[in-house]
Design a protein around this motif. Sequence first.
Motif, PDB file in Angstrom:
ATOM      1  N   UNK A 143       0.805  -1.390  -0.080  1.00 21.55           N
ATOM      2  CA  UNK A 143      -0.209   0.016  -0.158  1.00 21.55           C
ATOM      3  C   UNK A 143       0.471   1.287   0.261  1.00 21.55           C
ATOM      4  N   UNK A 144       0.525   2.148  -0.075  1.00 22.03           N
ATOM      5  CA  UNK A 144       0.934   3.451  -0.074  1.00 22.03           C
ATOM      6  C   UNK A 144       1.744   4.064   1.232  1.00 22.03           C
ATOM      7  N   UNK A 145       0.800   3.508   2.693  1.00 21.47           N
ATOM      8  CA  UNK A 145       1.507   3.422   3.531  1.00 21.47           C
ATOM      9  C   UNK A 145       2.234   2.211   3.876  1.00 21.47           C
ATOM     10  N   UNK A 146       2.238   1.446   3.200  1.00 23.88           N
ATOM     11  CA  UNK A 146       3.493   0.376   3.868  1.00 23.88           C
ATOM     12  C   UNK A 146       2.951  -0.663   3.877  1.00 23.88           C
ATOM     13  N   UNK A 147       3.152  -1.898   4.082  1.00 21.09           N
ATOM     14  CA  UNK A 147       2.747  -3.590   3.364  1.00 21.09           C
ATOM     15  C   UNK A 147       2.629  -4.237   4.197  1.00 21.09           C
ATOM     16  N   UNK A 148       2.702  -5.545   3.790  1.00 21.91           N
ATOM     17  CA  UNK A 148       1.866  -6.770   4.890  1.00 21.91           C
ATOM     18  C   UNK A 148       2.210  -8.400   4.102  1.00 21.91           C
ATOM     19  N   UNK A 149       2.959  -8.803   4.880  1.00 27.26           N
ATOM     20  CA  UNK A 149       3.681 -10.320   3.754  1.00 27.26           C
ATOM     21  C   UNK A 149       3.143 -10.820   4.312  1.00 27.26           C
ATOM     22  N   UNK A 150       2.286 -11.775   4.393  1.00 23.18           N
ATOM     23  CA  UNK A 150       2.137 -13.354   4.537  1.00 23.18           C
ATOM     24  C   UNK A 150       2.966 -14.374   3.784  1.00 23.18           C
TER      25      UNK A 150
END
Length: 256
Positions: free
Chosen positions: A177-184
Amino acid sequence: DIISSEDIEGVIVATPPATHFHIAKAAIKAGKPVLIEKPVTMDVQQAEDLLKLSRRMDVPVLVDHIHLFSAAYNELKAALGEIGTITKIISSGGNYGPVRPDTPMIWDWAPHDLSMCLDIMDCEPEIIHAELLASEQIEGGIGRHIGMQVTFPGGVIGHIEISNITRQKSRRFEVIGDQGSLIYDDLAKDKLCMIDRSGKAFPIQLSESSPVTNLINSFSKMIIDGNHQPKTLEQGVVIVRLLTEVIAVSKGTLAD
């Protein structure tokens, strides 16, 4: 005998994909809720017919897109608001083998990645492209490394790589995203991490329930409640349509 038995309340279909349609169709007609292993079918018309029949008979059908039932994946979905507007998805899965005689590699692997992309975006892609990146002879037949790209309305692109010729097993899904990321990362010690704008990683605590346990619990709840949630059958039909499209364009190189 199973489908006609009065004391059977649900049917799990874990058979070769070519047999899914006829077994599931008979179960639905008998009023039995069905859990089908992915892919739901490898034929668009059959997949669409199952969806229509499920709706007409008001019988719930669940498709085993197993990562949708992972605690890490569901926590990722719950945390999407923390990373702002989604700009990109990167998904990959690989292992060395197997080659399944009844399921071409793209049908065996791609439903995992596509199901998560479709679920996150909650819409169908406008464009899908796939290409064969590498192939080699391994035990059981020809192994493949395939790259895919799906473009969703608004310009969000999902980049997918799947392989059964990689020497290191992997299963990773990242939403940027434009504010960070999520990693599974299903094989990591910390299966879910949030990455802030500075690049710092924050592990997210998860329940200890397994995806298979969550899947069976969801199926049991569907039987008890008689509802049609989650919408994995609708997603399954879209996945069959998308894979059929890219295989046709490849003239057999992706699934001969």
